[in-house]
Design an enzyme around this catalytic site. Structure first.
Site, PDB file in Angstrom:
ATOM      1  N   LYS A  13      -5.741  10.448   5.826  1.00  0.00           N
ATOM      2  CA  LYS A  13      -5.055  10.178   4.557  1.00  0.00           C
ATOM      3  C   LYS A  13      -5.652   8.956   3.865  1.00  0.00           C
ATOM      4  O   LYS A  13      -5.886   8.984   2.666  1.00  0.00           O
ATOM      5  CB  LYS A  13      -3.555   9.938   4.785  1.00  0.00           C
ATOM      6  CG  LYS A  13      -2.829  11.102   5.429  1.00  0.00           C
ATOM      7  CD  LYS A  13      -1.320  10.865   5.451  1.00  0.00           C
ATOM      8  CE  LYS A  13      -0.897   9.651   6.261  1.00  0.00           C
ATOM      9  NZ  LYS A  13      -1.109   9.790   7.711  1.00  0.00           N
ATOM     10  N   ARG A  88       8.045   9.878   4.748  1.00  0.00           N
ATOM     11  CA  ARG A  88       7.761  10.179   6.142  1.00  0.00           C
ATOM     12  C   ARG A  88       8.963  10.799   6.829  1.00  0.00           C
ATOM     13  O   ARG A  88       8.897  11.096   8.016  1.00  0.00           O
ATOM     14  CB  ARG A  88       7.408   8.886   6.846  1.00  0.00           C
ATOM     15  CG  ARG A  88       6.000   8.807   7.388  1.00  0.00           C
ATOM     16  CD  ARG A  88       5.917   7.519   8.172  1.00  0.00           C
ATOM     17  NE  ARG A  88       4.708   7.402   8.908  1.00  0.00           N
ATOM     18  CZ  ARG A  88       3.595   6.854   8.449  1.00  0.00           C
ATOM     19  NH1 ARG A  88       3.535   6.430   7.212  1.00  0.00           N
ATOM     20  NH2 ARG A  88       2.539   6.759   9.230  1.00  0.00           N
ATOM     21  N   ARG A 123     -10.772   4.022  15.562  1.00  0.00           N
ATOM     22  CA  ARG A 123     -10.522   3.610  14.178  1.00  0.00           C
ATOM     23  C   ARG A 123     -10.576   2.089  14.032  1.00  0.00           C
ATOM     24  O   ARG A 123     -10.185   1.353  14.899  1.00  0.00           O
ATOM     25  CB  ARG A 123      -9.144   4.104  13.745  1.00  0.00           C
ATOM     26  CG  ARG A 123      -8.699   3.583  12.405  1.00  0.00           C
ATOM     27  CD  ARG A 123      -7.701   4.453  11.794  1.00  0.00           C
ATOM     28  NE  ARG A 123      -6.347   4.151  12.238  1.00  0.00           N
ATOM     29  CZ  ARG A 123      -5.277   4.679  11.666  1.00  0.00           C
ATOM     30  NH1 ARG A 123      -5.410   5.548  10.687  1.00  0.00           N
ATOM     31  NH2 ARG A 123      -4.084   4.371  12.090  1.00  0.00           N
ATOM     32  N   ARG A 156      -6.269  -1.988  14.633  1.00  0.00           N
ATOM     33  CA  ARG A 156      -4.832  -2.200  14.427  1.00  0.00           C
ATOM     34  C   ARG A 156      -4.095  -2.273  15.764  1.00  0.00           C
ATOM     35  O   ARG A 156      -4.428  -1.551  16.692  1.00  0.00           O
ATOM     36  CB  ARG A 156      -4.276  -1.044  13.603  1.00  0.00           C
ATOM     37  CG  ARG A 156      -4.490  -1.235  12.125  1.00  0.00           C
ATOM     38  CD  ARG A 156      -4.240   0.013  11.356  1.00  0.00           C
ATOM     39  NE  ARG A 156      -3.022   0.709  11.742  1.00  0.00           N
ATOM     40  CZ  ARG A 156      -2.560   1.774  11.109  1.00  0.00           C
ATOM     41  NH1 ARG A 156      -3.200   2.247  10.069  1.00  0.00           N
ATOM     42  NH2 ARG A 156      -1.469   2.361  11.521  1.00  0.00           N
ATOM     43  N   ARG A 167       3.612   7.737  17.976  1.00  0.00           N
ATOM     44  CA  ARG A 167       3.451   8.033  16.548  1.00  0.00           C
ATOM     45  C   ARG A 167       3.244   9.520  16.323  1.00  0.00           C
ATOM     46  O   ARG A 167       3.729  10.075  15.329  1.00  0.00           O
ATOM     47  CB  ARG A 167       2.285   7.224  15.972  1.00  0.00           C
ATOM     48  CG  ARG A 167       2.683   5.751  15.760  1.00  0.00           C
ATOM     49  CD  ARG A 167       1.496   4.837  15.776  1.00  0.00           C
ATOM     50  NE  ARG A 167       0.575   5.082  14.686  1.00  0.00           N
ATOM     51  CZ  ARG A 167      -0.718   4.784  14.738  1.00  0.00           C
ATOM     52  NH1 ARG A 167      -1.248   4.259  15.830  1.00  0.00           N
ATOM     53  NH2 ARG A 167      -1.473   5.029  13.708  1.00  0.00           N
TER      54      ARG A 167
HETATM   55  P1  ADP Z   1      -0.551   5.962  10.383  1.00  0.00           P
HETATM   56  O1  ADP Z   1      -0.272   7.022   9.385  1.00  0.00           O
HETATM   57  O2  ADP Z   1      -1.982   5.843  10.709  1.00  0.00           O
HETATM   58  O3  ADP Z   1       0.315   6.011  11.603  1.00  0.00           O
HETATM   59  P2  ADP Z   1       0.338   3.883   8.535  1.00  0.00           P
HETATM   60  O4  ADP Z   1      -0.588   2.758   8.284  1.00  0.00           O
HETATM   61  O5  ADP Z   1       0.603   4.831   7.446  1.00  0.00           O
HETATM   62  O6  ADP Z   1      -0.211   4.559   9.832  1.00  0.00           O
HETATM   63  O7  ADP Z   1       1.740   3.301   9.054  1.00  0.00           O
HETATM   64  C1  ADP Z   1       1.820   2.450  10.168  1.00  0.00           C
HETATM   65  C2  ADP Z   1       3.271   2.300  10.597  1.00  0.00           C
HETATM   66  O8  ADP Z   1       4.058   1.769   9.522  1.00  0.00           O
HETATM   67  C3  ADP Z   1       3.975   3.596  10.997  1.00  0.00           C
HETATM   68  O9  ADP Z   1       3.729   3.966  12.324  1.00  0.00           O
HETATM   69  C4  ADP Z   1       5.437   3.208  10.748  1.00  0.00           C
HETATM   70  O10 ADP Z   1       5.956   2.424  11.805  1.00  0.00           O
HETATM   71  C5  ADP Z   1       5.368   2.335   9.515  1.00  0.00           C
HETATM   72  N1  ADP Z   1       5.563   3.111   8.265  1.00  0.00           N
HETATM   73  C6  ADP Z   1       4.634   3.340   7.290  1.00  0.00           C
HETATM   74  N2  ADP Z   1       5.150   4.092   6.303  1.00  0.00           N
HETATM   75  C7  ADP Z   1       6.430   4.369   6.663  1.00  0.00           C
HETATM   76  C8  ADP Z   1       7.481   5.122   6.076  1.00  0.00           C
HETATM   77  N3  ADP Z   1       7.332   5.771   4.910  1.00  0.00           N
HETATM   78  N4  ADP Z   1       8.659   5.184   6.743  1.00  0.00           N
HETATM   79  C9  ADP Z   1       8.855   4.551   7.899  1.00  0.00           C
HETATM   80  N5  ADP Z   1       7.911   3.832   8.506  1.00  0.00           N
HETATM   81  C10 ADP Z   1       6.701   3.726   7.914  1.00  0.00           C
END
Ligand code: ADP
Ligand code: ZN
Length: 212
Positions: A13, A88, A123, A156, A167
């Protein structure tokens, strides 16, 4: 164009979002990046978010909904935006609909779980601008440095094997249902993730009916 990107963590993404952002000349709003910035700056949101993120859990809906609503109200989102990482959960999707934000398309990037695990462990991201890299599949020109801004590339804290597993579970149970939600609204399109970034981009452009 107001676009939502859906996909497992590491599905691409962030990478495809950047390419689309340049192509369409609109901002990518990454909630993950916003939360990581909030943690770095030790804001209230950051303090709340940290333990959830490090455990591979979702940050509570009400925190996220407020954060995104405020962000989308800013002037740089007027001509369109790409949402990466929001919604999400079905509750977040419903809240977005109810807030009156119009969505044109929801793009799901489909990648198998075994591929995800492999990708996330290799990553990296720029510590300065957040640009995504992968030391196997999407290498920077100079090792350890960002092509765009020269910042140091870091791993990260949530890209470790145990958190990755959480996750992925969270993605399948809590996030994937939003695909059905948007399918019903007639907004869902799918692209299948490929080995090479540029091949995934081709699929993405096809799915969105964009000229290459
Ligand atoms: P990835 O999609 O690679 O897991 P992101 O960088 O999008 O990682 O998000 C990292 C973390 O931030 C997620 O695992 C979650 O804990 C939190 N997060 C991000 N966006 C949301 C969301 N819309 N709702 C709840 N938690 C979120
Ligand atoms: Zn950078």
């Amino acid at each position: 164009m107001n676009l939502i990107l859906v996909g497992a963590p590491g599905a691409g993404k962030g990478t495809q979002g950047e390419i689309l952002s340049e192509k369409l000349n609109i901002k990518t709003i990454s909630t993950g990046a916003m939360l990581r910035a909030a943690i770095k700056n030790e804001t209230e949101v950051g303090k709340t978010a940290k333990s959830y993120i490090d455990g591979g859990k979702l940050v509570p809906d009400e925190v996220m909904i407020n954060l995104v609503k405020e962000r989308l109200a800013e002037p740089d989102c007027e001509n369109g935006f790409i949402l990466d990482g929001f919604p999400r959960t079905t509750a977040q999707a419903q809240a977005l609909t109810e807030s009156g934000v119009k969505i044109d398309k929801v793009l799901s990037i489909e990648v198998d779980d075994d591929v995800i695990v492999e990708r996330l462990s290799s990553r990296r991201e720029c510590s300065k601008c957040g640009a995504p890299y992968n030391i196997v599949f999407n290498r920077p020109e100079v090792e350890g440095k960002c092509d765009k801004c020269g910042g140091d590339l870091i791993q990260r804290s949530d890209d470790n094997p145990e958190t990755i597993k959480n996750r992925l579970d969270v993605y399948h149970t809590q996030t994937e249902p939003i695909k059905a939600y948007y399918e019903e609204l007639g907004l869902l399109v799918k692209a299948y993730g490929q080995v090479e970034v540029k091949d995934t981009t081709k699929e993405v452009f096809k799915a969105l009916e964009l000229e290459v």
